[in-house]
Design an enzyme around this catalytic site. Structure first.
Site, mmCIF file in Angstrom:
data_model
loop_
_atom_site.group_PDB
_atom_site.id
_atom_site.type_symbol
_atom_site.label_atom_id
_atom_site.label_comp_id
_atom_site.label_asym_id
_atom_site.label_seq_id
_atom_site.Cartn_x
_atom_site.Cartn_y
_atom_site.Cartn_z
ATOM 1 N N ARG A 117 4.602 9.902 -6.432
ATOM 2 C CA ARG A 117 5.129 8.922 -5.681
ATOM 3 C C ARG A 117 6.121 8.144 -6.402
ATOM 4 O O ARG A 117 6.570 8.318 -7.542
ATOM 5 C CB ARG A 117 3.921 7.693 -5.377
ATOM 6 N N ASP B 136 5.693 -4.462 -5.575
ATOM 7 C CA ASP B 136 7.054 -3.884 -6.229
ATOM 8 C C ASP B 136 8.197 -4.201 -5.642
ATOM 9 O O ASP B 136 8.323 -4.053 -4.195
ATOM 10 C CB ASP B 136 6.979 -2.476 -6.503
#
Ligand code: DQQ
Length: 462
Positions: free
Chosen positions: A137, A20
């Site tokens: 998260r 990511d």
């Protein structure tokens, strides 16, 4: 020996694993790109953050690793995804430490080079009391009035994915406001990763990366009384590879997005290559009148153009498959065309002379569909799934902008459709570009092809 499948102008770490994009921020006149990184091997493990900087969104300079798991600390098993904010002049990262999933904070006092973790970490020590969640998260933080607001990726068992809303006066003391938005498990999965939330035009946008869908979605709608009500929804990229995107706002008010382009070959091939994971090109998001989101490659990418390989209007007759003189693995192709009787037409990319290897970008006129056909992308085994997406003609025209970069192909069509795919041709000659039309012709108002350079910033520092 150079690796023909390794992208050159898409951002990648020097080696090993990346996933990511994290912590996107413009600081002074530079763009900072952080990312999930395993610096030791080309597979996902012990997440660190990587870091690079650019003056022009196109050429990047690698910087030292900013976040490493601290033994015995709340991020001992990994520094997961997070974001960056400007806290009254202090660059600040808010990210997830594992395990369990908790939220942590780090600051830099030397211009984003080294980072000190806050002694009060974790600043959010766990899910809201009594609440059972599927995940907790990927904080995304923004300024709202005189407070900070944060959304976390989460979900409620048997209900669906969710984005949880928190507020804080100081980035340290957070209170849980409630779910910003909750999805339906049948439609958008059991857990949402990497939520992004921001205003665009006269609406709000929530971007989610839902599990188990593994495709990034946007929802556009209204934000009132701490709840987001979606009105439209769509894929940010219909090619099946873009995941966990992050969006930042730059000094010109542009909402810029990068996403992780996953690999389409097996772990063994990734291990042999020594790298895995590519960052998409930066895209600017905008809101269309119908509430859907458009993404366009940023104009700065034109700086990559090195040589014009082709520039001509032409017609393609039914059955013809001219090989263009322009060939290569690192190309940009811009084409404006009008079908004139053709039922299907398009381009073959990364094609061998005999066509045994080729990735085809096909337009199906009656269905107004764009198709990425990888049936013969590679003589090796690998993902061959075909992807398709709606793409209406505009005034009878199709405008395509295509980026070919080693094993990445990004296609942008008519400002409505965006499809990114991976292709791993095996033959050195698989770099031909061909045009084709079936059961009728197609007229090309323009076709331009450039060879593109690479994204490494020069030693002088661009
Ligand atoms: N990747 C990170 C997580 C996130 C996931 C771990 C999405 O924080 O949920 O590398 O790809």
């Amino acid at each position: 020996m150079s690796d023909p499948l390794r992208p050159r102008y898409h951002f990648m770490p020097p080696a090993n694993w990346m996933n990511d994009p994290n912590g996107l921020i413009q600081w002074k006149d530079e763009y900072h790109l952080f990312y999930q990184h395993n610096p030791y091997a080309p597979h996902w493990d012990t997440m660190h953050w990587g870091h690079a900087v650019s003056r022009d969104l196109v050429h990047w300079r690698h910087l030292p690793i900013p976040l490493t798991p601290t033994p015995g600390g709340p991020d001992a098993e990994g520094c997961f995804t997070g974001c960056a904010v400007n806290d009254a002049g202090v660059p600040t990262l808010i990210y997830t430490g594992v395990h369990p999933e908790v939220q942590c904070l780090a600051r830099s006092r030397d211009g984003l080079l080294t980072w000190q973790k806050d002694a009060r970490n974790p600043v959010i020590a766990g899910p809201p009391q009594g609440q059972e969640v599927t995940g907790f998260r990927d904080p995304y933080v923004w300024r709202e009035g005189d407070q900070w607001a944060l959304v976390l990726g989460s979900g409620f068992p048997r209900v669906g994915g969710a984005a949880l809303l928190y507020r804080s006066p100081n980035l340290i003391d957070w209170h849980y406001v409630g779910p910003l938005c909750v999805g339906d498990i049948e439609e958008t999965g059991h857990n949402w990763e990497c939520p992004n939330f921001f205003g665009l035009g006269d609406r709000h946008v929530l971007i989610i990366s839902p599990q188990p869908l593994r495709q990034a979605l946007y929802l556009t709608g209204d934000y009132n009384q701490d709840r987001f009500t979606p009105r439209s929804q769509g894929l940010l990229d219909a090619g099946g590879y873009l995941y966990a995107p992050q969006v930042m706002i730059d000094g010109n008010g542009r909402r810029l997005m990068w996403g992780w382009l996953q690999e389409g070959r097996d772990d063994e091939a990734q291990g042999e290559a020594g790298w895995s994971g590519v960052m998409s090109l930066p895209r600017e998001l905008s809101l269309r009148a119908d509430g859907t989101v458009a993404s366009r490659p940023v104009p700065e990418l034109q700086r990559l153009r090195q040589a014009t390989l082709y520039d001509e209007a032409r017609k393609v007759r039914s059955g013809a498959q001219p090989l263009l003189e322009a060939r290569g693995r690192f190309l940009e192709i811009e084409m404006v065309c009008r079908p004139q009787g053709a039922a299907r037409f398009g381009l073959g990319l990364l094609r061998s002379f005999d066509g045994h290897e080729a990735t085809r970008i096909i337009y199906h006129v009656a269905r107004e569909q764009l198709i990425v056909d990888r049936e013969r992308s590679s003589l090796d085994n690998g993902d061959r799934e075909r992807h398709q997406a709606a793409c209406p003609l505009v005034d009878g025209r199709l405008q395509l902008q295509i980026y070919v970069d080693g094993s990445v192909i990004e296609v942008f069509a008519n400002d409505t459709t965006c499809m990114t795919t991976r292709s791993y041709p095996t033959l050195p000659e698989s770099q031909q570009v061909t045009l084709f039309a079936e059961r009728g012709g197609v007229s090309l108002d323009s076709l331009r092809i450039w060879r593109l350079g690479d994204c490494d910033a020069s030693p002088a520092g661009l």
